[in-house]
Design an enzyme around this catalytic site. Sequence first.
Site, PDB file in Angstrom:
ATOM      1  N   CYS A  52       0.827  -1.207   0.000  1.00 51.11           N
ATOM      2  CA  CYS A  52       0.000   0.000   0.000  1.00 51.11           C
ATOM      3  C   CYS A  52       0.863   1.259   0.000  1.00 51.11           C
ATOM      4  O   CYS A  52       0.534   2.249  -0.662  1.00 51.11           O
ATOM      5  CB  CYS A  52      -0.926   0.008   1.215  1.00 51.11           C
ATOM      6  N   ARG A 129      -7.706  -4.190  -3.390  1.00 52.12           N
ATOM      7  CA  ARG A 129      -7.163  -3.052  -4.146  1.00 52.12           C
ATOM      8  C   ARG A 129      -8.096  -2.752  -5.317  1.00 52.12           C
ATOM      9  O   ARG A 129      -7.876  -3.212  -6.440  1.00 52.12           O
ATOM     10  CB  ARG A 129      -5.755  -3.370  -4.624  1.00 52.12           C
TER      11      ARG A 129
END
Length: 226
Positions: A52, A129
Amino acid sequence: MTEAGNNVAMPRLNEAAPSFTAKTTHGMLSLSDYKGKWLILFSHPADFTPVCTTEFMGFAKASGDFKALNCELLGLSIDGVHAHIAWARSIKDNFGVEINFPIIADLNMAVARSYGMVQPGASDTSAVRATFVIDPDGVLRAMLYYPMSNGRSVAEILRLVKALQTTDNNVCATPENWQPGDEVIVPPPATTMAAEAAPDPKVSRMQAIGNLRAVKLKQKRASLRH
Protein backbone atom coordinates in the site's frame (compact mmCIF):
# COMPACT_ATOMS: atom_id res chain seq x y z
CA MET A 1 -26.49 -5.44 -7.94
CA THR A 2 -25.94 -8.25 -5.41
CA GLU A 3 -23.98 -11.46 -5.68
CA ALA A 4 -26.06 -14.37 -4.41
CA GLY A 5 -24.69 -15.99 -1.27
CA ASN A 6 -21.93 -13.50 -0.51
CA ASN A 7 -24.20 -10.45 -0.52
CA VAL A 8 -21.57 -8.24 -2.16
CA ALA A 9 -22.98 -5.06 -3.68
CA MET A 10 -21.29 -4.25 -6.97
CA PRO A 11 -21.58 -0.96 -8.87
CA ARG A 12 -22.22 -1.03 -12.62
CA LEU A 13 -20.32 0.57 -15.45
CA ASN A 14 -21.98 3.51 -17.22
CA GLU A 15 -24.39 4.07 -14.32
CA ALA A 16 -24.22 6.67 -11.57
CA ALA A 17 -21.45 5.89 -9.10
CA PRO A 18 -22.72 5.18 -5.57
CA SER A 19 -22.97 8.47 -3.71
CA PHE A 20 -21.18 8.95 -0.40
CA THR A 21 -20.28 11.47 2.25
CA ALA A 22 -17.31 10.48 4.35
CA LYS A 23 -14.72 11.72 6.79
CA THR A 24 -11.29 12.12 5.17
CA THR A 25 -7.86 13.50 5.95
CA HIS A 26 -9.04 16.70 4.20
CA GLY A 27 -12.33 16.94 6.12
CA MET A 28 -15.79 15.77 5.12
CA LEU A 29 -16.08 15.04 1.40
CA SER A 30 -18.91 13.84 -0.82
CA LEU A 31 -18.95 12.41 -4.32
CA SER A 32 -20.86 15.54 -5.36
CA ASP A 33 -17.79 17.64 -4.43
CA TYR A 34 -16.10 16.21 -7.51
CA LYS A 35 -18.80 17.13 -9.97
CA GLY A 36 -17.21 18.56 -13.11
CA LYS A 37 -13.99 16.62 -12.55
CA TRP A 38 -12.77 13.10 -13.16
CA LEU A 39 -12.15 11.11 -10.00
CA ILE A 40 -9.98 8.09 -9.21
CA LEU A 41 -11.40 6.45 -6.08
CA PHE A 42 -9.12 3.67 -4.90
CA SER A 43 -9.04 1.43 -1.86
CA HIS A 44 -6.20 -0.31 -0.08
CA PRO A 45 -6.24 -3.05 2.59
CA ALA A 46 -4.52 -1.23 5.45
CA ASP A 47 -2.29 1.66 6.46
CA PHE A 48 1.41 1.12 7.22
CA THR A 49 1.67 -1.91 4.91
CA PRO A 50 4.48 -2.24 2.32
CA VAL A 51 2.50 -2.73 -0.90
CA CYS A 52 0.00 0.00 0.00
CA THR A 53 2.85 2.37 0.77
CA THR A 54 4.39 1.87 -2.67
CA GLU A 55 1.00 2.45 -4.31
CA PHE A 56 0.34 5.64 -2.40
CA MET A 57 3.76 6.99 -3.29
CA GLY A 58 3.07 6.11 -6.92
CA PHE A 59 -0.24 7.96 -6.93
CA ALA A 60 1.30 10.94 -5.12
CA LYS A 61 4.16 11.21 -7.61
CA ALA A 62 1.68 11.09 -10.51
CA SER A 63 -0.83 13.49 -8.94
CA GLY A 64 0.32 16.37 -11.17
CA ASP A 65 -0.28 14.25 -14.25
CA PHE A 66 -3.78 13.40 -13.06
CA LYS A 67 -4.53 17.05 -12.27
CA ALA A 68 -3.47 18.01 -15.78
CA LEU A 69 -6.34 15.79 -16.95
CA ASN A 70 -8.81 17.48 -14.57
CA CYS A 71 -8.70 14.31 -12.48
CA GLU A 72 -8.60 14.10 -8.69
CA LEU A 73 -7.38 11.25 -6.46
CA LEU A 74 -9.22 9.89 -3.41
CA GLY A 75 -7.91 6.98 -1.36
CA LEU A 76 -9.77 4.76 1.10
CA SER A 77 -9.16 2.09 3.69
CA ILE A 78 -11.00 0.74 6.70
CA ASP A 79 -8.78 2.68 9.10
CA GLY A 80 -9.35 5.83 11.13
CA VAL A 81 -8.40 9.32 10.05
CA HIS A 82 -5.66 9.57 12.70
CA ALA A 83 -4.03 6.39 11.36
CA HIS A 84 -4.20 7.84 7.85
CA ILE A 85 -2.54 11.07 8.95
CA ALA A 86 0.20 9.23 10.85
CA TRP A 87 0.85 6.97 7.86
CA ALA A 88 1.04 9.92 5.45
CA ARG A 89 3.51 11.63 7.78
CA SER A 90 5.56 8.44 8.00
CA ILE A 91 5.74 8.22 4.20
CA LYS A 92 6.93 11.82 3.98
CA ASP A 93 9.49 11.38 6.77
CA ASN A 94 10.90 8.10 5.44
CA PHE A 95 10.60 8.52 1.68
CA GLY A 96 10.26 12.27 1.12
CA VAL A 97 6.93 11.83 -0.69
CA GLU A 98 3.99 13.97 0.37
CA ILE A 99 0.57 12.34 0.14
CA ASN A 100 -1.27 15.33 -1.29
CA PHE A 101 -4.71 13.77 -1.82
CA PRO A 102 -7.41 12.93 0.74
CA ILE A 103 -7.92 9.47 2.24
CA ILE A 104 -11.36 8.29 3.36
CA ALA A 105 -11.55 6.87 6.89
CA ASP A 106 -14.16 4.17 6.21
CA LEU A 107 -14.34 2.56 9.65
CA ASN A 108 -17.97 1.48 9.20
CA MET A 109 -17.19 0.14 5.69
CA ALA A 110 -20.15 2.06 4.24
CA VAL A 111 -18.29 3.31 1.16
CA ALA A 112 -16.32 0.08 0.77
CA ARG A 113 -19.47 -2.04 0.76
CA SER A 114 -21.35 0.21 -1.66
CA TYR A 115 -18.48 -0.13 -4.15
CA GLY A 116 -17.86 -3.84 -3.62
CA MET A 117 -14.42 -3.21 -2.18
CA VAL A 118 -14.85 -5.84 0.55
CA GLN A 119 -14.58 -9.29 -1.02
CA PRO A 120 -15.40 -12.19 1.35
CA GLY A 121 -13.02 -14.48 -0.50
CA ALA A 122 -10.15 -12.14 0.40
CA SER A 123 -11.17 -10.58 3.73
CA ASP A 124 -14.33 -9.63 5.62
CA THR A 125 -12.74 -6.63 7.30
CA SER A 126 -10.32 -5.13 4.75
CA ALA A 127 -10.80 -3.68 1.29
CA VAL A 128 -9.11 -5.25 -1.71
CA ARG A 129 -7.16 -3.05 -4.15
CA ALA A 130 -10.13 -1.66 -6.04
CA THR A 131 -9.93 1.32 -8.39
CA PHE A 132 -12.87 3.26 -9.84
CA VAL A 133 -12.76 5.86 -12.59
CA ILE A 134 -15.69 8.28 -12.27
CA ASP A 135 -16.37 10.92 -14.90
CA PRO A 136 -17.34 14.59 -14.39
CA ASP A 137 -21.04 13.64 -14.49
CA GLY A 138 -20.61 11.17 -11.63
CA VAL A 139 -20.88 8.13 -13.92
CA LEU A 140 -18.73 5.08 -13.21
CA ARG A 141 -16.65 4.51 -16.34
CA ALA A 142 -14.14 1.85 -15.34
CA MET A 143 -13.24 -0.34 -12.39
CA LEU A 144 -10.24 -2.52 -11.63
CA TYR A 145 -9.83 -5.08 -8.84
CA TYR A 146 -6.45 -6.37 -7.67
CA PRO A 147 -5.75 -8.91 -4.91
CA MET A 148 -4.19 -7.81 -1.65
CA SER A 149 -0.87 -9.38 -2.60
CA ASN A 150 -0.23 -7.40 -5.80
CA GLY A 151 0.15 -3.68 -6.35
CA ARG A 152 -1.52 -1.70 -9.09
CA SER A 153 0.09 0.07 -12.04
CA VAL A 154 -0.49 3.80 -11.59
CA ALA A 155 0.76 4.34 -15.13
CA GLU A 156 -1.99 2.09 -16.49
CA ILE A 157 -4.68 3.96 -14.54
CA LEU A 158 -3.36 7.26 -15.90
CA ARG A 159 -3.35 5.79 -19.43
CA LEU A 160 -6.93 4.61 -18.94
CA VAL A 161 -8.12 8.11 -18.01
CA LYS A 162 -6.42 9.53 -21.10
CA ALA A 163 -8.06 6.85 -23.25
CA LEU A 164 -11.51 7.49 -21.80
CA GLN A 165 -11.18 11.22 -22.36
CA THR A 166 -10.07 10.59 -25.92
CA THR A 167 -13.04 8.38 -26.73
CA ASP A 168 -15.37 10.91 -25.11
CA ASN A 169 -14.02 13.75 -27.23
CA ASN A 170 -13.80 11.88 -30.53
CA VAL A 171 -15.71 9.31 -32.56
CA CYS A 172 -13.36 6.47 -31.72
CA ALA A 173 -12.30 3.53 -29.60
CA THR A 174 -8.72 2.86 -28.51
CA PRO A 175 -6.80 -0.36 -29.23
CA GLU A 176 -4.63 -2.39 -26.87
CA ASN A 177 -2.07 -0.33 -24.96
CA TRP A 178 -3.09 2.85 -26.76
CA GLN A 179 -1.02 5.91 -25.92
CA PRO A 180 -1.74 9.56 -26.77
CA GLY A 181 -0.69 10.17 -30.36
CA ASP A 182 -1.29 6.57 -31.42
CA GLU A 183 -3.91 5.71 -33.99
CA VAL A 184 -7.47 5.11 -32.80
CA ILE A 185 -10.30 3.02 -34.22
CA VAL A 186 -13.23 4.78 -35.91
CA PRO A 187 -16.50 3.43 -37.34
CA PRO A 188 -16.92 2.95 -41.08
CA PRO A 189 -18.63 5.68 -43.16
CA ALA A 190 -22.38 5.81 -42.56
CA THR A 191 -23.26 7.06 -46.08
CA THR A 192 -22.03 6.49 -49.63
CA MET A 193 -21.08 10.16 -49.84
CA ALA A 194 -18.84 9.82 -46.81
CA ALA A 195 -17.35 6.64 -48.22
CA GLU A 196 -16.46 8.36 -51.48
CA ALA A 197 -15.12 11.51 -49.88
CA ALA A 198 -11.45 12.31 -50.20
CA PRO A 199 -9.28 10.89 -47.40
CA ASP A 200 -8.79 13.17 -44.44
CA PRO A 201 -5.33 14.77 -44.80
CA LYS A 202 -4.76 14.20 -41.08
CA VAL A 203 -5.06 10.44 -41.53
CA SER A 204 -1.59 8.94 -41.71
CA ARG A 205 -2.74 5.39 -42.33
CA MET A 206 -5.95 3.42 -42.74
CA GLN A 207 -6.17 -0.25 -42.01
CA ALA A 208 -9.29 -2.42 -42.11
CA ILE A 209 -10.03 -4.06 -38.77
CA GLY A 210 -13.28 -5.93 -39.19
CA ASN A 211 -15.70 -3.19 -40.15
CA LEU A 212 -13.62 -0.51 -38.42
CA ARG A 213 -10.59 1.55 -39.44
CA ALA A 214 -7.47 2.61 -37.59
CA VAL A 215 -6.84 6.32 -38.15
CA LYS A 216 -5.40 9.41 -36.54
CA LEU A 217 -7.82 11.45 -34.45
CA LYS A 218 -10.44 13.62 -36.05
CA GLN A 219 -14.17 14.41 -35.38
CA LYS A 220 -15.99 15.16 -32.15
CA ARG A 221 -17.97 12.87 -29.93
CA ALA A 222 -20.72 10.61 -31.27
CA SER A 223 -22.00 7.13 -30.53
CA LEU A 224 -19.73 4.20 -31.37
CA ARG A 225 -20.23 0.51 -30.74
CA HIS A 226 -16.90 -0.63 -29.25
